[in-house]
Design an enzyme around this catalytic site. Structure first.
Site, PDB file in Angstrom:
ATOM      1  N   CYS A  81       7.067  -7.360   0.663  1.00  0.00           N
ATOM      2  CA  CYS A  81       6.668  -7.747  -0.702  1.00  0.00           C
ATOM      3  C   CYS A  81       7.794  -7.468  -1.708  1.00  0.00           C
ATOM      4  O   CYS A  81       8.778  -8.200  -1.705  1.00  0.00           O
ATOM      5  CB  CYS A  81       5.363  -7.062  -1.066  1.00  0.00           C
ATOM      6  SG  CYS A  81       4.489  -7.925  -2.371  1.00  0.00           S
ATOM      7  N   HIS A 175       1.805  -7.036   3.363  1.00  0.00           N
ATOM      8  CA  HIS A 175       1.920  -5.582   3.534  1.00  0.00           C
ATOM      9  C   HIS A 175       1.272  -5.102   4.841  1.00  0.00           C
ATOM     10  O   HIS A 175       0.149  -4.573   4.800  1.00  0.00           O
ATOM     11  CB  HIS A 175       1.170  -4.878   2.400  1.00  0.00           C
ATOM     12  CG  HIS A 175       1.750  -5.038   1.046  1.00  0.00           C
ATOM     13  ND1 HIS A 175       2.680  -4.185   0.524  1.00  0.00           N
ATOM     14  CD2 HIS A 175       1.497  -5.947   0.083  1.00  0.00           C
ATOM     15  CE1 HIS A 175       2.991  -4.563  -0.705  1.00  0.00           C
ATOM     16  NE2 HIS A 175       2.288  -5.627  -0.999  1.00  0.00           N
ATOM     17  N   GLU A 177       1.827  -2.521   6.363  1.00  0.00           N
ATOM     18  CA  GLU A 177       1.683  -1.057   6.306  1.00  0.00           C
ATOM     19  C   GLU A 177       0.318  -0.626   5.773  1.00  0.00           C
ATOM     20  O   GLU A 177      -0.045   0.550   5.865  1.00  0.00           O
ATOM     21  CB  GLU A 177       2.809  -0.444   5.447  1.00  0.00           C
ATOM     22  CG  GLU A 177       2.718  -0.674   3.941  1.00  0.00           C
ATOM     23  CD  GLU A 177       3.224  -2.044   3.477  1.00  0.00           C
ATOM     24  OE1 GLU A 177       3.467  -2.922   4.319  1.00  0.00           O
ATOM     25  OE2 GLU A 177       3.337  -2.237   2.245  1.00  0.00           O
TER      26      GLU A 177
HETATM   27  N1  GLN Z   1       5.054  -8.685  -7.693  1.00  0.00           N
HETATM   28  C1  GLN Z   1       5.763  -7.525  -7.305  1.00  0.00           C
HETATM   29  C2  GLN Z   1       7.224  -7.577  -7.702  1.00  0.00           C
HETATM   30  O1  GLN Z   1       7.690  -8.448  -8.347  1.00  0.00           O
HETATM   31  C3  GLN Z   1       5.661  -7.275  -5.833  1.00  0.00           C
HETATM   32  C4  GLN Z   1       4.278  -6.834  -5.500  1.00  0.00           C
HETATM   33  C5  GLN Z   1       4.147  -5.984  -4.284  1.00  0.00           C
HETATM   34  O2  GLN Z   1       5.105  -5.411  -3.765  1.00  0.00           O
HETATM   35  N2  GLN Z   1       2.916  -5.791  -3.892  1.00  0.00           N
HETATM   36  O3  GLN Z   1       7.908  -6.682  -7.370  1.00  0.00           O
END
Ligand code: GLN
Length: 202
Positions: A81, A175, A177
């Site tokens: 992410c 994610h 994890e």
């Molecule tokens: N939207 C977040 C960002 O720009 C990422 C979100 C996440 O890691 N759950 O970093």
């Protein structure tokens, strides 16, 4: 079989969950906050969280340049992410002051899945992960807008790449994890082990 030492960049985000998933996948996991700690790992995870915050803290902690140097030298890195955003050579809509480590020849769109879908779950079939779909948890998730020739797309949702690999670099929009399923971390641990054996992760 060697037990690789895999760091988790511990500036912000879901560090604890990645440490637990890595241990579950057979790695020795430790937090990385300082350049000396980065120097001692065979692989690194950049967690989910907020990519602008992680970027600014990486600069403030003197880690951005050492991170770029180790990635350039072949360190295996997995980003989930916000971590995927950090591994992108380019982001479409960076916030001011936001930098990336880079390494994967891709353009990433932050918060791409849109407002009504800020968080959702989807079954994701992923190349390199045996045993059926992984449960993809997407939280204000990015997607990959475009990829260069050396990038392998491992999974897509609604026609958008959500898992990619370029050599020793792995990134997912979601994610793993958070799910207790360690198969993606096992894939990454195997990549780190391969780099150790080949001597390419120095
Ligand atoms: N939207 C977040 C960002 O720009 C990422 C979100 C996440 O890691 N759950 O970093």
């Amino acid at each position: 079989m060697t037990t690789p030492v895999i760091g988790v960049l511990a500036l912000q985000g879901d560090v604890r969950e990645h440490l637990a998933a890595l241990e579950g996948a057979g790695a020795q996991a430790r937090q990385v906050r300082r350049p000396e700690e980065l120097a001692g790992v065979d692989g690194l995870v950049i967690p989910g969280g907020e990519s602008t915050t992680i970027s600014k803290l990486a600069v403030a902690f003197g880690l951005m340049e050492p991170l770029r140097a180790r990635v350039a030298a072949g360190l295996p890195v997995y980003g989930s992410c916000a971590g995927m955003i950090m591994l992108a050579d380019k982001i479409l809509d960076p916030r001011s002051g936001q930098e990336t480590v880079g390494g994967i020849d891709m353009i990433v769109r932050r918060n791409a899945f849109g407002r009504q879908n800020e968080s959702f779950e989807a079954a994701v079939e992923m190349i390199g992960v045996e045993g059926g779909a992984v449960e993809g948890v997407f939280i204000r998730a990015p997607w990959v807008e475009s990829t260069g020739a050396r990038v392998e797309v491992l999974a897509e949702v609604d026609g958008h790449p959500v898992a990619v690999r370029q050599d020793g670099l792995l990134a997912t929009s979601f994610h793993p994890e958070l799910t207790g399923d360690h198969r993606v971390h096992r894939l990454f641990t195997a990549m780190v082990r391969d780099a150790l054996v080949a001597g390419t992760g120095a």
